[in-house]
Write a protein that holds these residues in place. Structure first.
Motif, PDB file in Angstrom:
ATOM      1  N   SER A   1      68.368  74.606  12.067  1.00  0.00           N
ATOM      2  CA  SER A   1      69.344  75.490  11.778  1.00  0.00           C
ATOM      3  C   SER A   1      69.019  75.773  10.096  1.00  0.00           C
ATOM      4  O   SER A   1      69.932  76.781   9.563  1.00  0.00           O
ATOM      5  N   GLY A   2      68.321  75.175   9.481  1.00  0.00           N
ATOM      6  CA  GLY A   2      68.027  75.578   8.095  1.00  0.00           C
ATOM      7  C   GLY A   2      69.387  74.980   7.226  1.00  0.00           C
ATOM      8  O   GLY A   2      69.413  75.496   6.053  1.00  0.00           O
ATOM      9  N   SER A   3      70.083  73.923   7.763  1.00  0.00           N
ATOM     10  CA  SER A   3      71.446  73.861   6.953  1.00  0.00           C
ATOM     11  C   SER A   3      71.244  72.764   5.827  1.00  0.00           C
ATOM     12  O   SER A   3      71.802  72.907   5.059  1.00  0.00           O
ATOM     13  N   VAL A   4      70.228  71.877   5.857  1.00  0.00           N
ATOM     14  CA  VAL A   4      69.983  70.920   4.992  1.00  0.00           C
ATOM     15  C   VAL A   4      68.998  71.314   3.866  1.00  0.00           C
ATOM     16  O   VAL A   4      68.098  72.117   4.102  1.00  0.00           O
ATOM     17  N   ASN A   5      69.154  70.795   2.444  1.00  0.00           N
ATOM     18  CA  ASN A   5      68.347  71.215   1.585  1.00  0.00           C
ATOM     19  C   ASN A   5      66.958  70.411   1.721  1.00  0.00           C
ATOM     20  O   ASN A   5      66.939  69.382   2.177  1.00  0.00           O
ATOM     21  N   PRO A   6      65.925  70.759   1.085  1.00  0.00           N
ATOM     22  CA  PRO A   6      64.725  70.239   0.901  1.00  0.00           C
ATOM     23  C   PRO A   6      64.710  68.730   0.438  1.00  0.00           C
ATOM     24  O   PRO A   6      63.976  67.747   0.790  1.00  0.00           O
ATOM     25  N   SER A   7      65.791  68.407  -0.458  1.00  0.00           N
ATOM     26  CA  SER A   7      65.885  67.105  -0.962  1.00  0.00           C
ATOM     27  C   SER A   7      66.158  66.236   0.430  1.00  0.00           C
ATOM     28  O   SER A   7      65.950  64.920   0.093  1.00  0.00           O
ATOM     29  N   PHE A   8      66.597  66.662   1.241  1.00  0.00           N
ATOM     30  CA  PHE A   8      67.027  65.716   2.409  1.00  0.00           C
ATOM     31  C   PHE A   8      65.741  65.280   3.191  1.00  0.00           C
ATOM     32  O   PHE A   8      65.892  63.987   3.277  1.00  0.00           O
ATOM     33  N   TYR A   9      64.809  66.048   3.261  1.00  0.00           N
ATOM     34  CA  TYR A   9      63.449  65.605   3.826  1.00  0.00           C
ATOM     35  C   TYR A   9      62.916  64.626   3.031  1.00  0.00           C
ATOM     36  O   TYR A   9      62.094  63.898   3.573  1.00  0.00           O
ATOM     37  N   THR A  10      63.045  64.910   1.717  1.00  0.00           N
ATOM     38  CA  THR A  10      62.479  63.856   0.531  1.00  0.00           C
ATOM     39  C   THR A  10      62.876  62.526   0.582  1.00  0.00           C
ATOM     40  O   THR A  10      62.177  61.491   0.818  1.00  0.00           O
ATOM     41  N   GLU A  11      64.368  62.419   0.959  1.00  0.00           N
ATOM     42  CA  GLU A  11      64.838  61.120   1.020  1.00  0.00           C
ATOM     43  C   GLU A  11      64.744  60.650   2.506  1.00  0.00           C
ATOM     44  O   GLU A  11      64.736  59.142   2.631  1.00  0.00           O
ATOM     45  N   LEU A  12      64.579  61.524   3.546  1.00  0.00           N
ATOM     46  CA  LEU A  12      64.186  61.145   4.925  1.00  0.00           C
ATOM     47  C   LEU A  12      63.030  60.094   4.656  1.00  0.00           C
ATOM     48  O   LEU A  12      62.806  59.382   5.608  1.00  0.00           O
ATOM     49  N   SER A  13      61.787  60.716   4.207  1.00  0.00           N
ATOM     50  CA  SER A  13      60.559  60.215   4.252  1.00  0.00           C
ATOM     51  C   SER A  13      60.726  58.593   3.408  1.00  0.00           C
ATOM     52  O   SER A  13      59.855  57.745   3.849  1.00  0.00           O
ATOM     53  N   THR A  14      61.542  58.538   2.652  1.00  0.00           N
ATOM     54  CA  THR A  14      61.708  57.278   2.041  1.00  0.00           C
ATOM     55  C   THR A  14      62.420  56.356   2.977  1.00  0.00           C
ATOM     56  O   THR A  14      61.815  55.013   3.046  1.00  0.00           O
ATOM     57  N   TYR A  15      63.085  56.688   3.668  1.00  0.00           N
ATOM     58  CA  TYR A  15      63.842  55.873   4.840  1.00  0.00           C
ATOM     59  C   TYR A  15      62.776  55.591   5.792  1.00  0.00           C
ATOM     60  O   TYR A  15      62.698  54.347   6.059  1.00  0.00           O
ATOM     61  N   ILE A  16      61.853  56.338   6.139  1.00  0.00           N
ATOM     62  CA  ILE A  16      61.104  56.355   7.155  1.00  0.00           C
ATOM     63  C   ILE A  16      59.800  55.321   6.852  1.00  0.00           C
ATOM     64  O   ILE A  16      59.588  54.417   7.377  1.00  0.00           O
ATOM     65  N   ASP A  17      59.345  55.264   5.437  1.00  0.00           N
ATOM     66  CA  ASP A  17      58.277  54.227   4.858  1.00  0.00           C
ATOM     67  C   ASP A  17      58.824  52.935   4.750  1.00  0.00           C
ATOM     68  O   ASP A  17      58.262  51.989   5.033  1.00  0.00           O
ATOM     69  N   HIS A  18      60.158  52.929   4.661  1.00  0.00           N
ATOM     70  CA  HIS A  18      60.962  51.754   4.544  1.00  0.00           C
ATOM     71  C   HIS A  18      61.010  51.067   5.751  1.00  0.00           C
ATOM     72  O   HIS A  18      60.724  49.617   5.948  1.00  0.00           O
ATOM     73  N   LYS A  19      61.226  51.909   6.781  1.00  0.00           N
ATOM     74  CA  LYS A  19      61.218  51.260   8.497  1.00  0.00           C
ATOM     75  C   LYS A  19      59.778  51.018   8.839  1.00  0.00           C
ATOM     76  O   LYS A  19      59.847  50.226   9.722  1.00  0.00           O
TER      77      LYS A  19
END
Length: 300
Positions: A161-179
């Motif tokens: 949908s292109g709704s979220v900003n690129p900063s969203f995916y930067t933060e997502l990668s931090t979450y995933i690395d943590h898990k």
């Protein structure tokens, strides 16, 4: 559930649905309690578990898809609320509140979430003599697969949908690395995830407990939020929640492959979730309130 006294006309002097006495309803200075007591909560678990089990398979699977989608919505909201937050306490609080939105939608809509089923269904099975006649493993598996597909479905919409900003995916990668940090510990990490999964679904089981206790929408939201904030802050591994994060992750430039998400997180987390929900919530409270639950089930 407990027996209720009757007056000389045979009318119950306590409202079974609302748990209030006639005296408290007639005297506003002595209000009745505004929540279910533990034995009533566990009885509700048993009833909900049975209701899930007897539904037609298409309905079961559809509700599992819906629950999985809610997990991705929760994961998305948790990331959006935490972007740019440096203070750890506030970061965890906002992230937990964001994810609690997904659980609230599951609990209130009656959707079939694998980790909630780990609490509801065992509560019914522990107090039923006919459970061997039912295809419980098919139901459990369909809930798990349905949750994954539903999570992926919403993730595709969020991504394209292109709704979220690129900063969203930067933060997502931090979450995933943590898990996924447990991968570095090899076999030890696998067992650490199991233990972490036990803690996670113990907390989510108690979120279901508190949500069921509440009898208004505000209480249900508060009952959901508190344990969810705790499991998010503690990085306890909850397979359903991770389905939301990983579904978003597979559609990005993550360094992890889908099978690594599955074998090095979801599977051991799911084992821990079954133990945490089935034993530390369902079996524990079922044993403690066995007489009350059996009495309630026999009346149905």
């Amino acid at each position: 559930m407990a027996e209720y006294n009757k007056d000389q006309y045979g009318n119950e002097t306590k409202d079974q649905k609302y748990g209030t006495t006639i005296e408290s309803r007639e005297n506003p200075d002595r209000p009745g309690r505004q929540f279910y007591i533990p034995s009533q909560i566990v009885s509700e678990f048993a009833h909900k578990g049975r209701d899930h089990l007897v539904k037609r398979f298409p309905a079961q699977f559809l509700l599992a898809l819906t629950a999985g989608g809610f997990m991705t919505f929760g994961a998305t909201f948790s990331i959006l609320l935490a972007i740019g937050i440096d203070a750890k306490g506030l970061y965890y609080l906002l992230s937990g509140i964001g994810f609690a939105t997904g659980y609230a939608m599951v609990f209130i809509s009656g959707s079939v979430l694998f980790t909630e089923v780990n609490v509801l269904l065992p509560t019914y099975l522990f107090n039923s003599t006919s459970f061997l006649q039912r295809n419980i493993f098919k139901f459990w598996l369909s809930a798990y697969i349905g949750n994954i597909i539903g999570a992926l479905f919403v993730a595709v919409f969020v991504k394209y949908s292109g709704s979220v900003n690129p900063s969203f995916y930067t933060e997502l990668s931090t979450y995933i690395d943590h898990k996924m940090k447990f991968m570095d510990n090899g076999v030890k990490g696998w067992f650490q995830i199991i233990l972490s999964g036990i803690l996670a679904n113990w907390l989510i089981g108690m979120a279901a407990f508190l949500t069921t206790a509440a009898r208004d929408i505000t209480g249900k939201f508060l009952g959901t939020i508190l344990p969810v904030v705790l499991f998010v802050a503690g990085n306890f591994q909850h397979s359903a929640a991770n389905m939301g994060y990983f579904s978003l992750g597979i559609l990005t430039d993550t360094p992890y492959a889908w099978y690594e998400f599955l074998f090095f997180n979801l599977l051991p987390a799911s084992i821990g979730n079954i133990i945490g929900g089935g034993i530390l919530v369902s079996l524990l409270f079922s044993y403690a309130y066995k007489d009350d639950i059996q009495s309630a089930l026999d009346k149905k």
